[in-house]
Design an enzyme around this catalytic site. Structure first.
Site, PDB file in Angstrom:
ATOM      1  N   HIS A 157       0.853  -1.185   0.000  1.00 22.32           N
ATOM      2  CA  HIS A 157       0.000   0.000   0.000  1.00 22.32           C
ATOM      3  C   HIS A 157       0.882   1.226   0.000  1.00 22.32           C
ATOM      4  O   HIS A 157       1.939   1.223   0.634  1.00 22.32           O
ATOM      5  CB  HIS A 157      -0.901   0.009   1.241  1.00 22.32           C
ATOM      6  N   ASP A 187      -7.961  -5.216  -0.125  1.00 22.54           N
ATOM      7  CA  ASP A 187      -8.428  -6.065  -1.221  1.00 22.54           C
ATOM      8  C   ASP A 187      -8.163  -7.552  -0.984  1.00 22.54           C
ATOM      9  O   ASP A 187      -8.809  -8.395  -1.590  1.00 22.54           O
ATOM     10  CB  ASP A 187      -7.752  -5.649  -2.537  1.00 22.54           C
TER      11      ASP A 187
HETATM   12  N1  ACO Z   1       4.003  -7.814  -4.189  1.00 20.41           N
HETATM   13  C1  ACO Z   1       5.349  -7.868  -4.236  1.00 20.41           C
HETATM   14  N2  ACO Z   1       6.155  -6.811  -4.060  1.00 20.41           N
HETATM   15  C2  ACO Z   1       5.569  -5.635  -3.833  1.00 20.41           C
HETATM   16  C3  ACO Z   1       4.182  -5.489  -3.787  1.00 20.41           C
HETATM   17  C4  ACO Z   1       3.381  -6.638  -3.963  1.00 20.41           C
HETATM   18  N3  ACO Z   1       2.057  -6.577  -3.932  1.00 20.41           N
HETATM   19  N4  ACO Z   1       3.876  -4.206  -3.559  1.00 20.41           N
HETATM   20  C5  ACO Z   1       5.031  -3.545  -3.479  1.00 20.41           C
HETATM   21  N5  ACO Z   1       6.057  -4.394  -3.659  1.00 20.41           N
HETATM   22  C6  ACO Z   1       7.489  -4.072  -3.625  1.00 20.41           C
HETATM   23  C7  ACO Z   1       7.934  -3.483  -4.952  1.00 20.41           C
HETATM   24  O1  ACO Z   1       8.351  -4.488  -5.849  1.00 20.41           O
HETATM   25  C8  ACO Z   1       9.052  -2.570  -4.512  1.00 20.41           C
HETATM   26  O2  ACO Z   1      10.168  -3.386  -4.235  1.00 20.41           O
HETATM   27  P1  ACO Z   1      11.671  -2.863  -4.545  1.00 20.41           P
HETATM   28  O3  ACO Z   1      11.841  -1.645  -3.685  1.00 20.41           O
HETATM   29  O4  ACO Z   1      12.539  -4.005  -4.148  1.00 20.41           O
HETATM   30  O5  ACO Z   1      11.688  -2.548  -6.009  1.00 20.41           O
HETATM   31  C9  ACO Z   1       8.554  -2.021  -3.166  1.00 20.41           C
HETATM   32  O6  ACO Z   1       7.659  -3.020  -2.669  1.00 20.41           O
HETATM   33  C10 ACO Z   1       7.835  -0.682  -3.271  1.00 20.41           C
HETATM   34  O7  ACO Z   1       6.831  -0.769  -4.292  1.00 20.41           O
HETATM   35  P2  ACO Z   1       6.218   0.498  -5.046  1.00 20.41           P
HETATM   36  O8  ACO Z   1       5.544   0.028  -6.275  1.00 20.41           O
HETATM   37  O9  ACO Z   1       7.234   1.568  -5.179  1.00 20.41           O
HETATM   38  O10 ACO Z   1       5.155   0.996  -3.999  1.00 20.41           O
HETATM   39  P3  ACO Z   1       3.930   1.927  -4.330  1.00 20.41           P
HETATM   40  O11 ACO Z   1       3.662   2.692  -3.110  1.00 20.41           O
HETATM   41  O12 ACO Z   1       4.116   2.689  -5.590  1.00 20.41           O
HETATM   42  O13 ACO Z   1       2.801   0.839  -4.630  1.00 20.41           O
HETATM   43  C11 ACO Z   1       0.892  -0.470  -4.651  1.00 20.41           C
HETATM   44  C12 ACO Z   1       1.672   0.609  -3.892  1.00 20.41           C
HETATM   45  C13 ACO Z   1       0.635   0.014  -6.078  1.00 20.41           C
HETATM   46  C14 ACO Z   1      -0.434  -0.681  -3.950  1.00 20.41           C
HETATM   47  C15 ACO Z   1       1.718  -1.763  -4.673  1.00 20.41           C
HETATM   48  O14 ACO Z   1       1.958  -2.207  -3.354  1.00 20.41           O
HETATM   49  C16 ACO Z   1       1.063  -2.862  -5.501  1.00 20.41           C
HETATM   50  O15 ACO Z   1       1.233  -2.920  -6.729  1.00 20.41           O
HETATM   51  N6  ACO Z   1       0.275  -3.783  -4.836  1.00 20.41           N
HETATM   52  C17 ACO Z   1      -0.458  -4.799  -5.545  1.00 20.41           C
HETATM   53  C18 ACO Z   1      -1.768  -4.230  -6.080  1.00 20.41           C
HETATM   54  C19 ACO Z   1      -2.767  -3.964  -4.960  1.00 20.41           C
HETATM   55  O16 ACO Z   1      -3.005  -4.799  -4.101  1.00 20.41           O
HETATM   56  N7  ACO Z   1      -3.396  -2.781  -5.035  1.00 20.41           N
HETATM   57  C20 ACO Z   1      -4.435  -2.389  -4.093  1.00 20.41           C
HETATM   58  C21 ACO Z   1      -3.940  -1.309  -3.188  1.00 20.41           C
HETATM   59  S1  ACO Z   1      -5.151  -0.944  -1.955  1.00 20.41           S
HETATM   60  C22 ACO Z   1      -6.331  -0.090  -2.768  1.00 20.41           C
HETATM   61  O17 ACO Z   1      -6.113   0.607  -3.723  1.00 20.41           O
HETATM   62  C23 ACO Z   1      -7.669  -0.257  -2.322  1.00 20.41           C
END
Ligand code: ACO
Length: 376
Positions: A259, A313
């Site tokens: 998140h 989610d």
């Molecule tokens: N699975 C695996 N690794 C993850 C995940 C995940 N779900 N989420 C983040 N990471 C990792 C990234 O690979 C990154 O790793 P790194 O630093 O080694 O490259 C690090 O965590 C940071 O990730 P970012 O993408 O920079 O974080 P951001 O804040 O932009 O993303 C997001 C947040 C988009 C929600 C992300 O966690 C994601 O894609 N999650 C999966 C989709 C999801 O569940 N979305 C619903 C969010 S809740 C809502 O909207 C109601």
């Protein structure tokens, strides 16, 4: 070196009196009340009143609010005709977005932005969105729409219109709790979209239509469907470990985890997890819950140190499946509830409006010649 704040991370772009989020401690409050007791003891209708009025209602006020909402359940014949015109293979989020947009066409003053007008229009969109989703889903199953029950709560009425039978109290309660948990959440992507649109003094129909579009994406509300796709791909609890590890090694995302704001357990997921477990056991879906819980166990071991935990989610997928909802209705369920938050934010934006217009940093070339088309 770019000065752009990619993804606007950490940027405070609005004030709100609705949701307080402490992402480090895993805290969410609506108007100062913790989400967990609200999910356990409030109702969605009471929660909407709370968000829009910034206080809990007295009984007579809640009765009056519920009466107004329920009185708006029936959709017009022209809305029903538009739903009938939707292709059977359309995705429900596209249908919801299209029909919510079309509700403006039957409003004699769709552009009004006075608080009372926006609130009344938001209430109507909130009241009618369930009928839009339910009627479309029945139609694609070859079934006639079911007329709304204006004596039923928001949650009961939706399940009634979808299934043509009254939900059990447990199902209605579980669905109502899901609606409470999804109602508002700060300046998330869809709410930001809504505020940007209303900040131009456009109309609430446009703002909510745009917000539905933003919510659909798999990085936002669409993730609940992604979770279910993943759980369906995993044949058994034993297969969870190689599946999750494979994805992590390939640097793929596990849907329902991580998140932008929470670097601790998403407080909405706490009660949802309990709900998901109980419903899965009651409905013969214990294996699904077992797979979810195994995914969580592996993610806890592998990535919790990076602040990646289940978000709202993750367990809503198992919950919606146990309630009997089809996969492509999961994100529309998020939208039904979040219309409350979007409307509340539109009202807050209009209260002290200033056009939301950030800047882009230009990173292209300068002083380029204009070459006539035949010489390129
Ligand atoms: N699975 C695996 N690794 C993850 C995940 C995940 N779900 N989420 C983040 N990471 C990792 C990234 O690979 C990154 O790793 P790194 O630093 O080694 O490259 C690090 O965590 C940071 O990730 P970012 O993408 O920079 O974080 P951001 O804040 O932009 O993303 C997001 C947040 C988009 C929600 C992300 O966690 C994601 O894609 N999650 C999966 C989709 C999801 O569940 N979305 C619903 C969010 S809740 C809502 O909207 C109601």
């Amino acid at each position: 070196m770019s000065t752009a704040s990619k993804g606007l991370e950490g940027v405070v772009a609005a004030e709100t009196e609705m949701s307080f989020i402490d992402g480090e401690r895993g805290v969410l409050e609506y108007v100062g009340i913790a989400i967990d007791p609200l999910a356990r003891h409030s109702t969605f209708e009471e929660t909407v009143f709370l968000l829009w009025n910034k206080r809990l209602p007295r009984r007579a006020e809640l009765d009056e609010f519920s009466r107004s909402l329920r009185g708006l359940y029936p959709i017009s014949e022209s809305t029903a005709a538009l739903i009938r015109a939707m292709p059977a293979d359309a995705q429900p989020m596209h249908v919801l977005r299209t029909i919510v947009s079309a509700l403006a066409l039957e409003d004699p003053a769709p552009n009004a932005t006075e608080p009372d007008a926006v609130r009344a229009k938001g209430l109507k969109i909130l009241a009618q969105a369930p009928a839009i989703v339910a009627a479309f889903d029945r139609q694609r199953r070859g079934l006639d729409p079911v007329a709304p029950d204006s004596s039923a709560s928001f949650a009961e009425n939706f399940l009634w219109m979808l299934n043509g039978e009254k939900p059990t109290p447990t199902m209605a309660r579980a669905f109502d709790a899901c609606m409470i948990l999804h109602a508002d959440h700060g300046l998330n992507a869809s709410t930001f979209t809504c505020r940007v649109i209303i900040s131009t003094l456009s109309d609430i129909y446009s703002a909510i239509t745009g917000a539905i579009g933003a919510l659909r994406g798999p990085l936002h509300g669409g993730a609940n469907e992604g979770v279910m796709v993943m759980l369906n791909e995993i044949p058994s609890v034993d297969a969870v470990e190689p599946y999750v590890m494979g994805k992590l090694q390939r640097k793929e995302r596990i849907m329902g985890f991580g998140h932008r704001v929470y670097k601790a357990y998403d407080p909405r997921a706490v009660y949802l997890k309990t709900l998901a477990k109980q419903l899965a056991e009651d409905t013969g879906n214990a294996d699904l819950y077992a797979k979810s819980s195994k995914v969580e166990e592996i993610m806890e071991r592998e990535v919790a140190a990076k602040g990646i935990y289940p978000n709202v989610d993750f367990y809503s997928a198992t919950t919606y499946h146990s309630i009997g909802l089809k996969l492509d209705l999961f994100t529309p369920m998020f939208a039904l509830s979040r219309i409350a938050g979007w409307t509340g934010h539109a009202l807050e934006q209009l209260e002290a409006n200033r056009l939301i217009r950030p800047k882009a940093e230009y990173v292209g070339p300068h002083d380029q010649p204009y070459t006539p088309i035949d010489e390129r």
